[in-house]
Scaffold this motif. Structure first.
Motif, PDB file in Angstrom:
ATOM      1  N   VAL A  94       7.109  -9.452   1.783  1.00  0.00           N
ATOM      2  CA  VAL A  94       6.427 -10.478   1.451  1.00  0.00           C
ATOM      3  C   VAL A  94       6.010 -11.579   2.399  1.00  0.00           C
ATOM      4  O   VAL A  94       6.664 -11.484   3.381  1.00  0.00           O
ATOM      5  CB  VAL A  94       6.804 -10.885   0.079  1.00  0.00           C
ATOM      6  CG1 VAL A  94       7.059  -9.774  -1.161  1.00  0.00           C
ATOM      7  CG2 VAL A  94       8.021 -11.886   0.384  1.00  0.00           C
ATOM      8  N   ASP A 143      -4.239  -6.378  -7.550  1.00  0.00           N
ATOM      9  CA  ASP A 143      -3.870  -5.363  -6.479  1.00  0.00           C
ATOM     10  C   ASP A 143      -4.651  -5.118  -5.600  1.00  0.00           C
ATOM     11  O   ASP A 143      -6.029  -4.744  -5.959  1.00  0.00           O
ATOM     12  CB  ASP A 143      -3.297  -4.298  -7.352  1.00  0.00           C
ATOM     13  CG  ASP A 143      -1.885  -4.651  -8.159  1.00  0.00           C
ATOM     14  OD1 ASP A 143      -1.148  -5.564  -7.675  1.00  0.00           O
ATOM     15  OD2 ASP A 143      -1.518  -3.676  -8.776  1.00  0.00           O
ATOM     16  N   HIS A 156      -1.333  -3.861  -1.410  1.00  0.00           N
ATOM     17  CA  HIS A 156      -0.664  -4.946  -1.663  1.00  0.00           C
ATOM     18  C   HIS A 156      -0.809  -5.757  -2.898  1.00  0.00           C
ATOM     19  O   HIS A 156      -2.022  -5.678  -3.381  1.00  0.00           O
ATOM     20  CB  HIS A 156      -0.444  -5.989  -0.561  1.00  0.00           C
ATOM     21  CG  HIS A 156      -1.791  -6.439   0.015  1.00  0.00           C
ATOM     22  ND1 HIS A 156      -2.700  -6.006   0.632  1.00  0.00           N
ATOM     23  CD2 HIS A 156      -2.500  -7.627  -0.455  1.00  0.00           C
ATOM     24  CE1 HIS A 156      -3.719  -6.704   0.889  1.00  0.00           C
ATOM     25  NE2 HIS A 156      -3.495  -7.731  -0.022  1.00  0.00           N
ATOM     26  N   ARG A 157       0.160  -6.461  -3.575  1.00  0.00           N
ATOM     27  CA  ARG A 157      -0.130  -7.464  -4.671  1.00  0.00           C
ATOM     28  C   ARG A 157      -0.383  -8.581  -4.265  1.00  0.00           C
ATOM     29  O   ARG A 157       0.219  -9.088  -3.381  1.00  0.00           O
ATOM     30  CB  ARG A 157       1.010  -7.636  -5.570  1.00  0.00           C
ATOM     31  CG  ARG A 157       1.120  -8.347  -6.782  1.00  0.00           C
ATOM     32  CD  ARG A 157       0.390  -7.788  -7.807  1.00  0.00           C
ATOM     33  NE  ARG A 157       0.792  -6.442  -8.408  1.00  0.00           N
ATOM     34  CZ  ARG A 157       1.798  -6.448  -9.495  1.00  0.00           C
ATOM     35  NH1 ARG A 157       2.486  -7.763  -9.839  1.00  0.00           N
ATOM     36  NH2 ARG A 157       2.307  -5.503  -9.799  1.00  0.00           N
ATOM     37  N   ALA A 180       2.472  -9.115  -1.382  1.00  0.00           N
ATOM     38  CA  ALA A 180       3.637  -8.142  -1.355  1.00  0.00           C
ATOM     39  C   ALA A 180       3.069  -6.695  -1.215  1.00  0.00           C
ATOM     40  O   ALA A 180       2.289  -6.360  -1.863  1.00  0.00           O
ATOM     41  CB  ALA A 180       4.254  -8.413  -2.539  1.00  0.00           C
ATOM     42  N   ILE A 182       2.882  -3.020  -1.241  1.00  0.00           N
ATOM     43  CA  ILE A 182       3.223  -1.893  -2.158  1.00  0.00           C
ATOM     44  C   ILE A 182       3.558  -0.760  -1.795  1.00  0.00           C
ATOM     45  O   ILE A 182       2.551   0.170  -1.029  1.00  0.00           O
ATOM     46  CB  ILE A 182       1.925  -1.789  -3.374  1.00  0.00           C
ATOM     47  CG1 ILE A 182       1.750  -3.143  -3.980  1.00  0.00           C
ATOM     48  CG2 ILE A 182       2.507  -0.646  -4.481  1.00  0.00           C
ATOM     49  CD1 ILE A 182       0.625  -3.134  -4.995  1.00  0.00           C
ATOM     50  N   TYR A 191       7.478  -5.775  -8.105  1.00  0.00           N
ATOM     51  CA  TYR A 191       6.513  -6.563  -7.682  1.00  0.00           C
ATOM     52  C   TYR A 191       6.293  -7.753  -8.727  1.00  0.00           C
ATOM     53  O   TYR A 191       5.941  -8.862  -8.142  1.00  0.00           O
ATOM     54  CB  TYR A 191       5.454  -5.693  -7.313  1.00  0.00           C
ATOM     55  CG  TYR A 191       5.353  -4.773  -6.377  1.00  0.00           C
ATOM     56  CD1 TYR A 191       5.601  -5.015  -5.140  1.00  0.00           C
ATOM     57  CD2 TYR A 191       5.945  -3.566  -6.549  1.00  0.00           C
ATOM     58  CE1 TYR A 191       5.762  -4.185  -3.862  1.00  0.00           C
ATOM     59  CE2 TYR A 191       5.929  -2.472  -5.783  1.00  0.00           C
ATOM     60  CZ  TYR A 191       6.099  -2.743  -4.333  1.00  0.00           C
ATOM     61  OH  TYR A 191       6.471  -1.902  -3.302  1.00  0.00           O
ATOM     62  N   LEU A 194       8.559 -10.118  -7.672  1.00  0.00           N
ATOM     63  CA  LEU A 194       8.588 -10.925  -6.583  1.00  0.00           C
ATOM     64  C   LEU A 194       7.309 -11.993  -6.875  1.00  0.00           C
ATOM     65  O   LEU A 194       7.456 -13.068  -6.332  1.00  0.00           O
ATOM     66  CB  LEU A 194       7.819 -10.085  -5.412  1.00  0.00           C
ATOM     67  CG  LEU A 194       8.955  -8.904  -4.880  1.00  0.00           C
ATOM     68  CD1 LEU A 194       8.045  -8.032  -3.884  1.00  0.00           C
ATOM     69  CD2 LEU A 194      10.255  -9.807  -4.317  1.00  0.00           C
TER      70      LEU A 194
END
Length: 210
Positions: A94, A143, A156-157, A180, A182, A191, A194
């Motif tokens: 992250v 996302d 990634h998120r 973050a 994925i 996630y 996070l």
């Protein structure tokens, strides 16, 4: 007769990252911060890690950090926050990027920042209003799929906070972007946790004044 002093815009902000995180400033001291983070990561390599592989591990990490710095700088980033210590043996994939103030046209004359945020919220799926240190802000979450054409290597998120700078003229806004990575087949709940961590970090946000 009393006079009211004009309100002044903040000259910066404070954000408290979680324990085990580090900061990379992008205006000055960038190289020194990157070197410190690489040295810290190498010092944390597990016992038994082959000594002959350490130079390659150091080089790979330095290249990854440079990539993050280059992309953040290209998008107006001014500060990067990222974990440099493992959490329960896991390296968190992250980062948080704070971007420089940008100017955004008002929706209509004398409309003010809250009208701008409301207009943006109506256009961004899942966006919602929040408050940071007494300032209305806009939060969005999505996302992002891997797309080489868009320079996105890994899915990634992404969570973003769009924050107007109080009493700035013209109206200016800061952006805080959390990402973050994925991994395929990973648990979505991980996630979500996070993201909750990032929201908690944004809860420490405070304006600073000269």
């Amino acid at each position: 007769m009393t006079t009211t002093e004009p309100r002044r815009a903040p000259n910066g902000f404070n954000l408290v990252p979680p324990p085990g995180w580090d900061v990379i400033p992008l205006h000055s001291g960038t190289a020194e911060a990157m070197d410190r983070i690489v040295r810290k990561a190498v010092a944390q390599l597990p016992v038994g890690f082959p000594k002959d592989d350490i130079p390659q591990a150091r080089l790979k990490l330095a290249q990854e950090i440079k990539k993050v710095v280059r992309r953040a700088s290209a998008k107006g980033g001014m500060t990067i926050y990222l974990p440099t210590e493992r959490l329960h043996g896991v390296a968190l994939p992250v980062s948080i990027v704070a971007s420089e103030p940008i100017e955004v046209p008002r929706v209509r004359p004398n409309s003010g920042p809250e009208a701008v945020l409301a207009a943006l919220a109506s256009e961004i799926p899942g966006a919602e209003m929040r408050e940071l240190d007494g300032t209305a802000a806009l939060r969005s979450e999505r996302d992002v799929l891997a797309d080489a054409a868009q320079d996105v290597d890994v899915a990634h998120r992404q969570v973003e906070y769009f924050v107007p700078v109080p009493d700035s003229a013209p109206d200016k806004y800061l952006t805080f972007s959390f990402s973050a990575l994925i991994a395929p087949g990973s648990d979505p709940a991980f996630y979500d946790t996070l993201v909750e961590l990032f929201d908690a970090v944004m809860g420490t946000f405070r304006w600073s004044y000269a």
